[in-house]
Design an enzyme around this catalytic site. Structure first.
Site, PDB file in Angstrom:
ATOM      1  N   CYS A   1      -2.570  77.578  66.583  1.00  0.00           N
ATOM      2  CA  CYS A   1      -1.492  78.472  67.003  1.00  0.00           C
ATOM      3  C   CYS A   1      -1.038  77.970  68.366  1.00  0.00           C
ATOM      4  O   CYS A   1      -1.882  77.710  69.240  1.00  0.00           O
ATOM      5  CB  CYS A   1      -2.005  79.900  67.101  1.00  0.00           C
ATOM      6  SG  CYS A   1      -0.875  81.031  67.937  1.00  0.00           S
ATOM      7  N   THR A   2       0.258  77.841  68.549  1.00  0.00           N
ATOM      8  CA  THR A   2       0.755  77.251  69.795  1.00  0.00           C
ATOM      9  C   THR A   2       0.506  78.129  71.023  1.00  0.00           C
ATOM     10  O   THR A   2       0.643  77.661  72.153  1.00  0.00           O
ATOM     11  CB  THR A   2       2.263  76.951  69.678  1.00  0.00           C
ATOM     12  OG1 THR A   2       2.943  78.149  69.260  1.00  0.00           O
ATOM     13  CG2 THR A   2       2.513  75.832  68.679  1.00  0.00           C
ATOM     14  N   HIS A   3       0.133  79.384  70.779  1.00  0.00           N
ATOM     15  CA  HIS A   3      -0.248  80.229  71.923  1.00  0.00           C
ATOM     16  C   HIS A   3      -1.585  79.767  72.535  1.00  0.00           C
ATOM     17  O   HIS A   3      -1.815  79.971  73.729  1.00  0.00           O
ATOM     18  CB  HIS A   3      -0.434  81.684  71.491  1.00  0.00           C
ATOM     19  CG  HIS A   3       0.834  82.487  71.393  1.00  0.00           C
ATOM     20  ND1 HIS A   3       1.760  82.294  70.399  1.00  0.00           N
ATOM     21  CD2 HIS A   3       1.321  83.488  72.173  1.00  0.00           C
ATOM     22  CE1 HIS A   3       2.758  83.166  70.561  1.00  0.00           C
ATOM     23  NE2 HIS A   3       2.510  83.896  71.639  1.00  0.00           N
TER      24      HIS A   3
ATOM     25  N   TYR B   1       3.886  87.028  64.768  1.00  0.00           N
ATOM     26  CA  TYR B   1       4.236  86.503  63.444  1.00  0.00           C
ATOM     27  C   TYR B   1       2.981  86.382  62.559  1.00  0.00           C
ATOM     28  O   TYR B   1       3.064  86.429  61.353  1.00  0.00           O
ATOM     29  CB  TYR B   1       4.874  85.118  63.573  1.00  0.00           C
ATOM     30  CG  TYR B   1       6.344  85.094  63.924  1.00  0.00           C
ATOM     31  CD1 TYR B   1       7.024  86.252  64.326  1.00  0.00           C
ATOM     32  CD2 TYR B   1       7.065  83.899  63.857  1.00  0.00           C
ATOM     33  CE1 TYR B   1       8.382  86.198  64.649  1.00  0.00           C
ATOM     34  CE2 TYR B   1       8.414  83.848  64.164  1.00  0.00           C
ATOM     35  CZ  TYR B   1       9.072  84.988  64.566  1.00  0.00           C
ATOM     36  OH  TYR B   1      10.409  84.936  64.867  1.00  0.00           O
ATOM     37  N   GLY B   2       1.859  86.186  63.186  1.00  0.00           N
ATOM     38  CA  GLY B   2       0.627  85.910  62.448  1.00  0.00           C
ATOM     39  C   GLY B   2       0.125  87.053  61.590  1.00  0.00           C
ATOM     40  O   GLY B   2      -0.800  86.884  60.802  1.00  0.00           O
TER      41      GLY B   2
ATOM     42  N   ASP C   1       9.590  79.950  68.664  1.00  0.00           N
ATOM     43  CA  ASP C   1       8.267  80.528  68.399  1.00  0.00           C
ATOM     44  C   ASP C   1       8.446  82.045  68.419  1.00  0.00           C
ATOM     45  O   ASP C   1       9.518  82.549  68.745  1.00  0.00           O
ATOM     46  CB  ASP C   1       7.263  80.075  69.486  1.00  0.00           C
ATOM     47  CG  ASP C   1       5.881  80.683  69.278  1.00  0.00           C
ATOM     48  OD1 ASP C   1       5.394  80.669  68.130  1.00  0.00           O
ATOM     49  OD2 ASP C   1       5.300  81.216  70.243  1.00  0.00           O
ATOM     50  N   SER C   2       7.365  82.757  68.126  1.00  0.00           N
ATOM     51  CA  SER C   2       7.431  84.220  68.195  1.00  0.00           C
ATOM     52  C   SER C   2       7.452  84.713  69.643  1.00  0.00           C
ATOM     53  O   SER C   2       7.805  85.854  69.894  1.00  0.00           O
ATOM     54  CB  SER C   2       6.211  84.813  67.494  1.00  0.00           C
ATOM     55  OG  SER C   2       5.053  84.465  68.224  1.00  0.00           O
TER      56      SER C   2
ATOM     57  N   GLU D   1       0.191  87.251  75.140  1.00  0.00           N
ATOM     58  CA  GLU D   1       1.536  87.752  75.481  1.00  0.00           C
ATOM     59  C   GLU D   1       1.471  88.765  76.626  1.00  0.00           C
ATOM     60  O   GLU D   1       2.393  88.862  77.427  1.00  0.00           O
ATOM     61  CB  GLU D   1       2.185  88.401  74.250  1.00  0.00           C
ATOM     62  CG  GLU D   1       2.610  87.414  73.175  1.00  0.00           C
ATOM     63  CD  GLU D   1       3.923  86.700  73.486  1.00  0.00           C
ATOM     64  OE1 GLU D   1       4.742  87.222  74.244  1.00  0.00           O
ATOM     65  OE2 GLU D   1       4.106  85.579  72.942  1.00  0.00           O
TER      66      GLU D   1
ATOM     67  N   THR E   1       2.348  79.401  62.531  1.00  0.00           N
ATOM     68  CA  THR E   1       2.478  80.385  61.452  1.00  0.00           C
ATOM     69  C   THR E   1       3.699  80.079  60.586  1.00  0.00           C
ATOM     70  O   THR E   1       3.609  80.069  59.352  1.00  0.00           O
ATOM     71  CB  THR E   1       2.596  81.800  62.062  1.00  0.00           C
ATOM     72  OG1 THR E   1       1.493  82.004  62.943  1.00  0.00           O
ATOM     73  CG2 THR E   1       2.592  82.852  60.991  1.00  0.00           C
TER      74      THR E   1
ATOM     75  N   CYS F   1       5.538  76.713  66.158  1.00  0.00           N
ATOM     76  CA  CYS F   1       4.846  77.905  65.680  1.00  0.00           C
ATOM     77  C   CYS F   1       4.025  77.523  64.448  1.00  0.00           C
ATOM     78  O   CYS F   1       4.598  77.144  63.409  1.00  0.00           O
ATOM     79  CB  CYS F   1       5.887  78.969  65.322  1.00  0.00           C
ATOM     80  SG  CYS F   1       5.167  80.427  64.559  1.00  0.00           S
TER      81      CYS F   1
HETATM   82  N1  DGL Z   1       2.601  80.820  68.266  1.00  0.00           N
HETATM   83  C1  DGL Z   1       2.693  81.115  66.889  1.00  0.00           C
HETATM   84  C2  DGL Z   1       1.806  80.255  66.057  1.00  0.00           C
HETATM   85  O1  DGL Z   1       1.670  79.107  66.420  1.00  0.00           O
HETATM   86  C3  DGL Z   1       2.900  82.553  66.487  1.00  0.00           C
HETATM   87  C4  DGL Z   1       1.809  83.505  66.809  1.00  0.00           C
HETATM   88  C5  DGL Z   1       2.114  84.924  66.426  1.00  0.00           C
HETATM   89  O2  DGL Z   1       3.195  85.421  66.740  1.00  0.00           O
HETATM   90  O3  DGL Z   1       1.242  85.560  65.801  1.00  0.00           O
HETATM   91  O4  DGL Z   1       1.251  80.622  65.073  1.00  0.00           O
END
Ligand code: DGL
Length: 268
Positions: free
Chosen positions: A184-186, A42-43, A10-11, A152, A75, A73
């Site tokens: 988004c996995t975050h 990454y988004g 992931d990012s 983050e 994204t 991830c």
């Molecule tokens: N956790 C990621 C996702 O599921 C990346 C989020 C990011 O870095 O913007 O999209």
């Protein structure tokens, strides 16, 4: 049977939502995790940039020897089709199918919300996948640019993240969804705040957890589960310093993790 590790990337800390479930459903497996914290979020990247980042993340994990790679991830999953990853040579799992299927199974009214990064929402990958399975489904997607940097930085359950979530979720609430995809996995890391705002009648779909369950299904189907009968080990690599990752991991896992900073040459 295969005793190599599962690779997850992931990012940043988002893929921990996948790892949390992997530790639960596949406790004997080893895990190698890459959080590309130097390049996060990454988004906000272009599709071209995401292709390059995905390629580098996959190569990093392959160099360390893994039997399967999970793009934890949303994204990357929605912008980089698996077919575009050259010389993959290992099974690859992404977020899209397991998450969309879980949402459709869960939803009764077929009014489904998606919150995700701007790049995921722009791709409309999840929305289109839902419509291709059930053309009667009503979908609303909202890009939440501020969530990832806040998560983050450790804003998991405070006024800052709550105010931000209220702003993003107001439109989803008025659309009367019965199911909300945390695309988004975050976002599962802040599911308590999201759940409080949406109310208990709205089901939250955790894209990290669904991805982990898909990893389990694939390993079972392909007879690639480990023979280890003791608990597996997890190694976490990040591309910037370890401090933020460690902080969030401590809150989310309620224990410290073995995280190492690496210098990775990701060319843009
Ligand atoms: N956790 C990621 C996702 O599921 C990346 C989020 C990011 O870095 O913007 O999209």
């Amino acid at each position: 049977m295969n005793n190599m590790a599962i690779g997850v990337f992931d990012s940043g800390v988002g893929g921990l939502s996948c790892v949390k479930e992997l530790l639960h459903c596949l406790p004997n497996e080893d895990i190698k995790y890459l959080g590309d914290t130097l390049k996060m979020p990454y988004g906000m990247k272009t599709v071209e940039e995401l292709h390059l980042l995905a390629k580098n993340d996959v190569e990093f994990l392959k160099r360390r020897g893994v039997k399967l790679i999970a793009a934890a991830c949303g994204t990357i999953s929605s912008n980089v089709p698996k077919e575009h990853l050259e010389n993959l040579n290992v099974p690859f799992v992404d977020v899209i199918n397991p998450t969309v299927n879980a949402a459709l199974n869960q939803s009764k009214t077929k009014r489904i919300g998606i919150i995700a990064t701007p790049a995921t929402v722009k791709s409309d990958c999840m929305g289109q996948r839902i419509k291709s399975i059930d053309s009667s489904a009503q979908v609303i997607s909202i890009g939440c640019a501020d969530f990832v940097p806040l998560i983050e930085a450790g804003h998991i359950d405070d006024d800052l993240i709550r105010n931000c979530a209220e702003k993003y979720l107001s439109q989803i609430k008025s659309f009367n969804v019965d199911t909300l995809i945390l695309g988004c996995t975050h976002y599962p890391i802040i599911s308590k705040v999201i759940g409080e705002i949406m109310g208990s009648e709205v089901a939250l779909i955790d894209s990290g957890k669904e991805t982990a369950l898909e990893v389990k299904r694939v390993l079972e189907q392909m007879h690639l589960l480990t023979e280890n009968s003791s608990n597996g080990t997890s190694k976490f690599y990040v591309t910037s310093n370890t401090e933020n990752f460690d902080n969030v991991a401590k809150i989310f896992f309620e224990k410290s993790v073995n995280v190492k900073s690496i210098l990775m040459d990701i060319k843009e």
